[in-house]
Motif scaffolding. Structure first.
Motif, mmCIF file in Angstrom:
data_model
loop_
_atom_site.group_PDB
_atom_site.id
_atom_site.type_symbol
_atom_site.label_atom_id
_atom_site.label_comp_id
_atom_site.label_asym_id
_atom_site.label_seq_id
_atom_site.Cartn_x
_atom_site.Cartn_y
_atom_site.Cartn_z
ATOM 1 N N GLY A 180 2.524 1.528 -3.369
ATOM 2 C CA GLY A 180 1.640 1.523 -4.534
ATOM 3 C C GLY A 180 0.660 2.672 -4.623
ATOM 4 O O GLY A 180 -0.076 2.779 -5.611
ATOM 5 N N THR A 181 0.638 3.544 -3.605
ATOM 6 C CA THR A 181 -0.259 4.700 -3.629
ATOM 7 C C THR A 181 0.559 5.988 -3.507
ATOM 8 O O THR A 181 1.658 5.968 -2.947
ATOM 9 C CB THR A 181 -1.287 4.637 -2.479
ATOM 10 N N PRO A 182 0.043 7.104 -4.010
ATOM 11 C CA PRO A 182 0.800 8.365 -3.978
ATOM 12 C C PRO A 182 1.063 8.843 -2.548
ATOM 13 O O PRO A 182 0.186 8.753 -1.679
ATOM 14 C CB PRO A 182 -0.122 9.350 -4.717
ATOM 15 N N ILE A 186 0.830 -1.207 0.000
ATOM 16 C CA ILE A 186 0.000 0.000 0.000
ATOM 17 C C ILE A 186 0.863 1.255 0.000
ATOM 18 O O ILE A 186 0.616 2.203 -0.759
ATOM 19 C CB ILE A 186 -0.949 0.006 1.224
ATOM 20 N N ASN A 209 5.692 6.155 4.856
ATOM 21 C CA ASN A 209 5.956 5.873 3.446
ATOM 22 C C ASN A 209 7.390 5.390 3.231
ATOM 23 O O ASN A 209 7.623 4.351 2.602
ATOM 24 C CB ASN A 209 5.690 7.127 2.613
ATOM 25 N N LEU A 264 -1.481 11.368 -1.309
ATOM 26 C CA LEU A 264 -2.715 10.797 -0.771
ATOM 27 C C LEU A 264 -2.505 10.315 0.655
ATOM 28 O O LEU A 264 -3.364 10.510 1.526
ATOM 29 C CB LEU A 264 -3.170 9.642 -1.660
ATOM 30 N N GLN A 265 -1.381 9.701 0.913
ATOM 31 C CA GLN A 265 -1.077 9.209 2.252
ATOM 32 C C GLN A 265 -0.997 10.350 3.262
ATOM 33 O O GLN A 265 -1.465 10.229 4.403
ATOM 34 C CB GLN A 265 0.226 8.421 2.230
#
Length: 223
Positions: free
Chosen positions: A60-62, A57, A104, A65-66
């Motif tokens: 794989g996500t920006p 996660i 992250n 966004l996090q």
């Protein structure tokens, strides 16, 4: 001349927040990444599976966004007013930024550390066991120094990327250097503040590279 001095002064004020985000992210994400790497390698499938999902996660996500999720989730899940999360005069926006960056980058560091740990020959573990080392002593005195030596180039790349990624803090309205540069560029109708910010980033990354290269040379003993 006064205009240039004012520009540099305001960029320096933003640079302070850039340094704070960078320093605290390194402080938290590297130890957390090492822990996540160990959990990822756990023999318990539930633990390794959960850790694998977390890494997937985060990678794989920006990051943007996090950061937004870390900032808004306390209010969405628990109804906590965001202003109540300010602590010791520190705006929660900055705290959420550091938390988001740390979570992250820990995922990226975890995969780097996992590769480094798995690259150590099993014979070294067996030799340490014969010599009477405990598992903890084996890891910290024999394995970890070699892992650090092996993964330093990859870690250096991530650290350099982190310097540039600090500009994403603008999504939470943290006035780091790039945000300050954009505001100055709009006010002055000039691209010079952005160029000056680019010089700041370049110099900072140059210093990071010098420090990491010297650290890598100091680890040649474990080559």
């Amino acid at each position: 001349m006064e205009r240039y001095i004012s520009t540099i002064t305001q960029l320096a004020a933003g640079f302070k927040f850039t340094l704070i985000i960078f320093a605290f992210t390194i402080l938290f994400s590297i130890p957390l990444g090492l822990l996540v790497a160990k959990l990822r390698m756990s023999k318990f499938k539930v633990i390794s599976g959960i850790t694998r999902v977390y890494i997937s996660i985060m990678r794989g996500t920006p990051l943007m966004l996090q950061l937004l999720l870390v900032y808004f989730l306390p209010n969405m899940l628990f109804g906590i007013a965001l202003r109540d999360l300010n602590f010791g005069g520190v705006d929660y926006r900055l705290t959420a930024t550091v938390i988001g960056f740390s979570l992250n980058y820990a995922a990226y560091f975890a995969e780097i550390f996992r590769g480094g740990i798995q690259s150590i020959p099993k014979g070294q573990y067996e030799a340490a066991q014969i010599l009477g080392f405990t598992n903890t002593q084996t890891f910290f005195k024999i394995v970890l120094p070699q892992v650090i030596k092996n993964v330093l180039p990859a870690v250096t790349n991530e650290v350099i990327t982190l310097v540039k990624d600090t500009s994403l803090a603008q999504v939470l309205s943290v006035t780091e250097m790039f945000t300050a540069a954009k505001a100055l560029s709009s006010a002055q109708v000039s691209i010079m503040p952005l160029i000056a910010a680019g010089v700041f980033y370049y110099v900072m990354n140059g210093l990071v590279e010098i420090v990491m290269n010297r650290f890598e040379k100091s680890m040649n003993y474990y080559h």
